[in-house]
Design a protein around this motif. Structure first.
Motif: not given
Lengths: 201, 586
Positions: B247, B249, B251, B255, B298, B300-303, B332-334, B358
């Motif tokens: 991941v 740091l 942009d 991502n 889990q 990466t925390g990507h959304d 989880d707002n993904v 969107r």
């Protein structure tokens, strides 16, 4: 309408940002924290509306390349959590150079840390320069003198406490540039090292 | 790490410091095979590439291998590195590339070839295989462009053709058996040359006819097979897929969690190289994909989860997959995104599910402006399909559509080009035919054209490519027929496409062209701000190679093509048949 934040728990998080983590810019830092909170499985609160985002705020953006020894961010959680556990969980998600130092629960309503910032302390290192007290004297006559709270010199380092609020603020780079110009120093601005040691709220 | 004196003087210093989440840290114990995965483009592009994530995890899952990364330094960094004589280093341990056992370049697009030479040079490594000793790193390359490896044959010790998951362990096993004081590169290459997918260019000789075409291509080493068979993964559910990915740091272009839902393509669009070289079509089950998504979210925390494939529509369990991902991760707002999904009646519901709020723009790729051209290229989509799709999109609330076309395709006539503007106008008309409550604001139709580049292993591989002037004339014709005020027109630079054409179908002699262009200063040729036509023109002049030979002539079916020895499991007879089928009937 009642602010939904009243149902949430606001944590003020103190962290350091040094080493290679200094090169994470302000916007990237937000998205970095967003992901770190998710990986840490913290019950993060999101904004309402069409495009929900984490209720996260970072106080006083730190310039690219600058170290921060005691930075501040705030995050809302939907559940209360022991601050020790919060720090522990977050530290497992930090890359080298980022460390969570401390966290405290603060009232969930009221101004954010970002809005409360008043001043910040900096150490400004000029390569191979020795200052004497005259430089401090000369600063008293500048048009930004009222934005300096305190200033000290120690060999090649200037320790300065500068206003950093919305009404009155001074960037350390402006101070450094003034010193370069007034002493006619042969230093490129990019070679000056900056460290923010504290944000005062 | 590079010091501050350097990092504070370059744009986006994070490109050069590593330290990302899930970066692999291994203690160097002297026994690992050290592999530098080299992406010959800037950090943000390379880090968005899913293949990097797969190979990084695949190689590093072995204790006896340490795979690190290196990207092409941007021009500001290159200037400093050359000025201060700093060698090119990896991000993980800041080790100079010359200290590695392997440097592996990924060949994603031809316009990165000059960057490969630049990276070798910045590493202080001789460009030509022939000038390197046993103590230099072994330089290898793979990726889609390796289906015609010849333009890089002089520089690369071995190519890997196909999908690395199935074969690269064997390469490492053999290396680790043979490494040590007395390592002999030649002996190593001879051992691996017997593996499927491994091509060692120095084991083959090319003999040319007087007219410049190839008279013979044959092994000069008894271990070298006459044909190189592409390696493919047989079961996509059992194949390695990373449980955690890097991941960045900062942009980068993409991502996100990338889920590869299948490989290969069931369509047979005749211009499309990916459609042929990634065959056969192999899917992953919903179960596998769900488990991989869960793991990666889990780690990466990507959304954002993005479903990757050549044509999302062709995944047979798309709705089931989207439902399962949505049900599991929406809280989880993904978000789930479906790039390359074509809207039709069958999947409108799916699109609604993933883009609840969107409504970004939707993309259509008719590729050909007229039905005549869509038949020539075997794009099985009718004008009615396009109109129906547009109507559904407008009704669903999307009012920004992007339309992609290719100009300069084989058998093209002016009517195929003027039809593009007509199609755009008709789509605008469809918008205004909707009831007023469906129309929030005027629609925006963006038409983009790219220039046709004949690619190896496609039915169009024998066709001439147009020159830049022709392409520009065609662009003008498209533009002058773009009548609707709501439609805008963007086109791809013709000069770049011409050079890409040369490099795509080049033979071994094109290596000297690439080297010349690099010596004259070519870098980052896929970036319009850096591409320099004059440099390439000069390189042609200096080498005596010509666009007439490589780009503009008609190749005959019986000519030996430089890439004929690469077997991607699509026979030449089939390609000839398809080439003939493409001919307009009248």
């Amino acid at each position: 309408m009642l602010d939904p934040k009243t149902n949430y728990y606001r944590y003020r998080i103190f962290y350091s940002k040094t080493g290679s983590s200094r090169f994470i810019g302000h916007l990237d830092l937000q998205s970095f924290f967003n992901k770190a909170f998710k990986r840490a499985n913290l019950p993060v609160a999101y904004s309402q509306g069409f495009n929900p985002h984490q209720l996260l705020s970072i106080a006083l953006p730190l310039s690219m390349g600058m170290s921060g020894k005691n930075e501040i961010a705030e995050i809302y959680l939907t559940l209360e959590i022991d601050t020790k556990i919060l720090v522990e969980k977050l530290n497992k998600q930090m890359p080298q150079g980022m460390e969570i130092l401390n966290a405290e629960l603060v009232p969930s309503v009221g101004k954010s840390a970002a809005g409360l910032v008043n001043a910040a302390k900096y150490l400004i290192r000029f390569p191979s320069t020795k200052f004497d007290e005259n430089i401090i004297k000369s600063l008293e006559t500048t048009d930004f003198a009222d934005k300096i709270i305190k200033i000290q010199i120690q060999d090649d380092i200037i320790a300065a406490t500068l206003y950093a609020g919305s009404a009155k603020n001074l960037k350390p780079q402006v101070l450094a540039q003034y010193i370069i110009d007034s002493l006619n120093l042969d230093i490129e601005p990019k070679d000056i090292g900056y460290e923010r040691t504290q944000i005062l709220i | 790490m590079y010091n501050d004196e350097i990092l504070l003087r370059v744009d986006k210093p994070a490109r050069y410091v590593g330290n990302e989440i899930n970066m692999m840290r291994k203690e160097l114990n002297g026994s690992q095979a050290r592999f530098a995965f080299a992406f010959p483009d800037v950090y943000e592009v390379g880090m968005s590439h899913n293949g990097l994530q797969i190979l990084y995890g695949l190689f590093n899952r072995r204790d006896d291998v340490y795979c690190e990364r290196v990207f092409a330094p941007w021009t500001d960094m290159e200037a400093i590195m050359r000025d201060k004589k700093l060698p090119l280093c990896t991000l993980e341990t800041y080790t100079p590339l010359s200290n590695f056992n392997f440097i592996g370049f990924t060949l994603q697009y031809e316009m990165t070839y000059t960057n490969i030479l630049n990276m070798l040079d910045l590493a202080g490594i001789p460009l030509h295989s022939a000038n390197r000793s046993d103590s230099h790193p072994i330089i290898c390359a793979g990726g889609p462009c390796a289906v015609n490896p010849e333009p890089l044959a002089e520089f690369i010790d071995f190519f890997f053709i196909g999908e690395a998951e199935e074969q690269f362990d064997n390469v490492f096993d053999i290396y680790n058996q043979m490494k040590g004081e007395n390592f002999n590169k030649q002996a190593f290459l001879e051992r691996i040359a017997t593996l499927d997918g491994i091509y060692v260019p120095s084991f083959y000789d090319v003999i040319y006819n007087e007219n410049g075409t190839i008279a013979d291509f044959k092994p000069n080493n008894p271990v070298a097979p006459a044909k190189i068979k592409k390696v493919i993964v047989k079961n996509m559910d059992n194949v390695y897929y990373p449980e955690k990915t890097l991941v960045p740091l900062i942009d980068v272009v993409h991502n996100r969690v990338a889920l590869e839902i299948f490989r290969g393509c069931i369509r047979g669009c005749r211009f499309c190289q990916a459609g042929f070289i990634y065959r056969p079509h192999r899917i992953k089950t919903v179960e596998t994909l769900y488990n991989q998504a869960k793991c990666l979210i889990q780690a990466t925390g990507h959304d954002d989860i993005s479903l990757l494939s050549l044509a999302t529509n062709d995944y047979p369990h798309l709705e089931e997959l989207v439902d399962k991902l949505n049900n599991s991760f929406a809280d989880d707002n993904v978000n789930i995104s479906l790039p390359s999904l074509r809207i039709d009646a069958a999947n409108q519901r799916i699109l609604e599910k993933v883009q609840k709020v969107r409504k970004s723009s939707l993309t259509f790729a008719p590729e050909g402006g007229s039905q005549r051209m869509r038949d020539i290229i075997n794009k099985n989509i009718s004008e009615q399909d396009i109109f129906d799709g547009a109507r559904l999109a407008f009704q669903g609330g999307w009012d920004r559509l992007k339309l992609y076309f290719i100009i300069g395709l084989p058998h093209e006539i002016d009517e195929d080009l003027t039809a593009i503007g007509k199609l755009a106008s008709d789509i605008v008309e469809i918008y205004y035919s909707l009831p007023k409550e469906n129309r929030r604001r005027p629609p925006g139709i963006t038409v983009s054209t790219s220039c046709f580049i004949p690619k190896p292993h496609t039915p169009f591989q024998w066709h001439p490519q147009h020159n830049a002037q022709d392409f520009m004339d065609k662009q003008r014709l498209v533009k002058s027929n773009m009548k609707s005020k709501r439609a805008s027109y963007k086109y791809h630079d013709a000069d770049t496409s011409v050079i890409e054409g040369t490099l795509s179908r080049g033979d071994r002699r094109i290596g000297s062209l690439i080297e010349q262009a690099w010596r004259l200063g070519a870098r980052f040729d896929s970036w319009s701000e850096h591409f320099n036509w004059q440099i390439w023109q000069q390189a042609f002049e200096n080498t005596g190679l010509t666009l007439d030979f490589y780009n503009y002539r008609n190749r005959s079916y019986d000519e030996i093509l430089p890439w004929d020895f690469v077997d991607v499991y699509v026979s030449k007879d089939y390609l000839i048949k398809e080439s003939e089928n493409a001919r307009p009937k009248n």
